[in-house]
Write a protein that holds these residues in place. Structure first.
Motif: not given
Length: 235
Positions: A200-222
């Protein structure tokens, strides 16, 4: 009591779940297919959706994506088996939680209440392990977090975050730089204690990164801390 939209093709399950929830005071609308559920949604205006994965026609994954396209309603998947792939795909489609059928009425009620608590505005100091007297509106780089209003914006644009994504972001951002294990996040955000639900945590982190990160594969926030868990920043 929360209004529940149940989308389930099995008549016996549909009847049993509807009866259990109505006995607990919920108003329930039951749909036998994904198409019927999507048609019922605008008029019924539920507080939460219980969604079977294996539906005829539009399956639960497609229905979940359709709901998430323009609504941030809490969604709990119903799955007939604890199939890891089905659960992960459902979570990636945007579900907030899942329940393996058959589920007792008290289990349904507990999960519904836990998910809905994520949509309630947190009292100051309740969103995570922060210092006393936090500022309700915070700026983290390009992100602006309004804890009281449950609004997150990036570069001036409001972001559409599902309940679990919002609660996870609020919790992590309350303690920038602090590392939390998946188990800690599971207990604080999802209110679960079973370690197997770390997906649940990993899937939510993945979805959240697609919305808040400029580059989800190189996250700045999470950020991922390998072998330990996740942290917010440091930026």
């Amino acid at each position: 009591m929360p209004r529940v939209l149940l989308i389930e093709d099995d008549a016996a399950v549909r009847h049993g779940v509807s009866l259990a929830l109505r006995r607990r005071g919920h108003e329930v609308a039951a749909a036998a297919s994904g198409e019927e559920g999507l048609t019922t949604l605008p008029a019924f205006r539920p507080d939460i959706v219980l969604l079977d994965l294996m539906l005829p026609g539009k399956d639960g994954f497609e229905v979940c994506r359709r709901i998430r396209a323009d609504r941030q309603l809490p969604i709990i998947m119903l799955t007939a088996r604890g199939d890891d792939l089905d659960v992960v795909l459902g979570l990636e489609a945007g579900a907030d939680d899942y329940i393996v059928k058959p589920a007792r009425g008290e289990v349904l009620e507990a999960r519904i209440r836990a998910v809905l608590r994520r949509t309630a505005p947190p009292a100051l100091g309740d969103a995570g392990p922060q210092e006393p007297g936090p500022v309700p509106v915070e700026a983290h780089g390009e992100l602006v977090v309004d804890r009281a209003g449950l609004v997150v914006a990036k570069n001036g644009q409001d972001l559409a975050l599902a309940p679990s994504e919002m609660k996870l972001l609020l919790f992590l951002s309350a303690a920038p730089g602090q590392v939390f294990s998946r188990q800690q996040l599971l207990e604080h955000v999802w209110e679960h204690s079973y370690h197997g639900d770390a997906r649940l945590v990993d899937a939510c982190v993945m979805r959240l990164r697609t919305k808040i990160e400029d580059t989800p594969r190189s996250p700045r926030y999470v950020q991922t801390v390998r072998g330990f868990g996740y942290r917010f920043g440091p930026l």
